[in-house]
Scaffold this motif. Structure first.
Motif, PDB file in Angstrom:
ATOM      1  N   UNK A   1     123.527 101.938 -67.986  1.00  0.00           N
ATOM      2  CA  UNK A   1     123.612 100.899 -67.044  1.00  0.00           C
ATOM      3  C   UNK A   1     124.000 100.806 -66.569  1.00  0.00           C
ATOM      4  N   UNK A   2     124.881 100.688 -66.724  1.00  0.00           N
ATOM      5  CA  UNK A   2     126.457 100.458 -65.402  1.00  0.00           C
ATOM      6  C   UNK A   2     126.652 101.677 -64.351  1.00  0.00           C
TER       7      UNK A   2
ATOM      8  N   UNK B   1     131.494  83.407 -65.215  1.00  0.00           N
ATOM      9  CA  UNK B   1     129.883  83.884 -64.702  1.00  0.00           C
ATOM     10  C   UNK B   1     130.322  84.585 -66.551  1.00  0.00           C
ATOM     11  N   UNK B   2     131.414  86.057 -65.891  1.00  0.00           N
ATOM     12  CA  UNK B   2     131.442  87.226 -67.004  1.00  0.00           C
ATOM     13  C   UNK B   2     131.867  87.036 -68.364  1.00  0.00           C
TER      14      UNK B   2
ATOM     15  N   UNK C   1     122.683 102.248 -57.612  1.00  0.00           N
ATOM     16  CA  UNK C   1     121.732 102.212 -56.660  1.00  0.00           C
ATOM     17  C   UNK C   1     122.724 101.017 -55.422  1.00  0.00           C
ATOM     18  N   UNK C   2     123.813  99.870 -55.972  1.00  0.00           N
ATOM     19  CA  UNK C   2     124.086  99.142 -55.175  1.00  0.00           C
ATOM     20  C   UNK C   2     125.594  99.861 -54.352  1.00  0.00           C
TER      21      UNK C   2
ATOM     22  N   UNK D   1     129.845  92.178 -60.721  1.00  0.00           N
ATOM     23  CA  UNK D   1     129.225  90.813 -61.641  1.00  0.00           C
ATOM     24  C   UNK D   1     128.083  91.817 -62.743  1.00  0.00           C
ATOM     25  N   UNK D   2     127.619  92.814 -62.076  1.00  0.00           N
ATOM     26  CA  UNK D   2     126.584  92.752 -62.641  1.00  0.00           C
ATOM     27  C   UNK D   2     126.957  94.381 -63.346  1.00  0.00           C
ATOM     28  N   UNK D   3     128.110  95.180 -63.930  1.00  0.00           N
ATOM     29  CA  UNK D   3     128.727  95.927 -64.578  1.00  0.00           C
ATOM     30  C   UNK D   3     129.329  95.154 -65.373  1.00  0.00           C
ATOM     31  N   UNK D   4     130.074  94.020 -64.816  1.00  0.00           N
ATOM     32  CA  UNK D   4     130.644  93.664 -65.692  1.00  0.00           C
ATOM     33  C   UNK D   4     130.480  92.382 -67.167  1.00  0.00           C
ATOM     34  N   UNK D   5     128.595  92.269 -66.830  1.00  0.00           N
ATOM     35  CA  UNK D   5     127.431  91.476 -67.918  1.00  0.00           C
ATOM     36  C   UNK D   5     127.354  92.289 -68.532  1.00  0.00           C
TER      37      UNK D   5
END
Length: 113
Positions: free
Chosen positions: A52-53, A23-24, A59-60, A77-81
């Protein structure tokens, strides 16, 4: 537990790790174009990705208790994206999109490990 169930337990972390890397480490397409002096744009891209990160992680991090533990993997996963998109955009600004592959993405995202 049966003998077959014990044989598959070590496979689970490997499969999860492979799924996360799959995914990443996809090189995302970039909307940026090569510039003659890319330094300022690269800095701006880095600041935007940091915002953004930070917003995503903040938030999480709000849920408490068990629910908070469930947000760790989505946060990573979000930060890696976000970071992968930043690497792709910076490569494009420097005119190096063609040479950006999975190996370079692994190095850029995980060199501290």
């Amino acid at each position: 537990m049966s003998k077959n169930a014990l044989a598959t337990v070590p496979d689970i972390p490997v499969k999860v790790g492979d799924a996360i890397l799959g995914l990443v480490l996809q090189v995302p397409p970039s909307q940026e174009s090569a510039l003659a002096q890319p330094e300022l744009r690269a800095q701006a891209l880095g600041r935007a990705a940091a915002r953004q990160a930070g917003a995503l992680a903040g938030t999480l991090a709000l849920p408490v208790g068990f629910l908070g533990w469930l947000t760790i993997l989505p946060e990573l996963l979000g930060v890696w994206k976000v970071q992968a998109q930043m690497v792709s955009d910076i490569a494009a600004v420097y005119g190096k999109s063609a040479s950006l592959g999975r190996e370079q993405m692994i190095y850029c995202l995980f060199k501290h490990v």
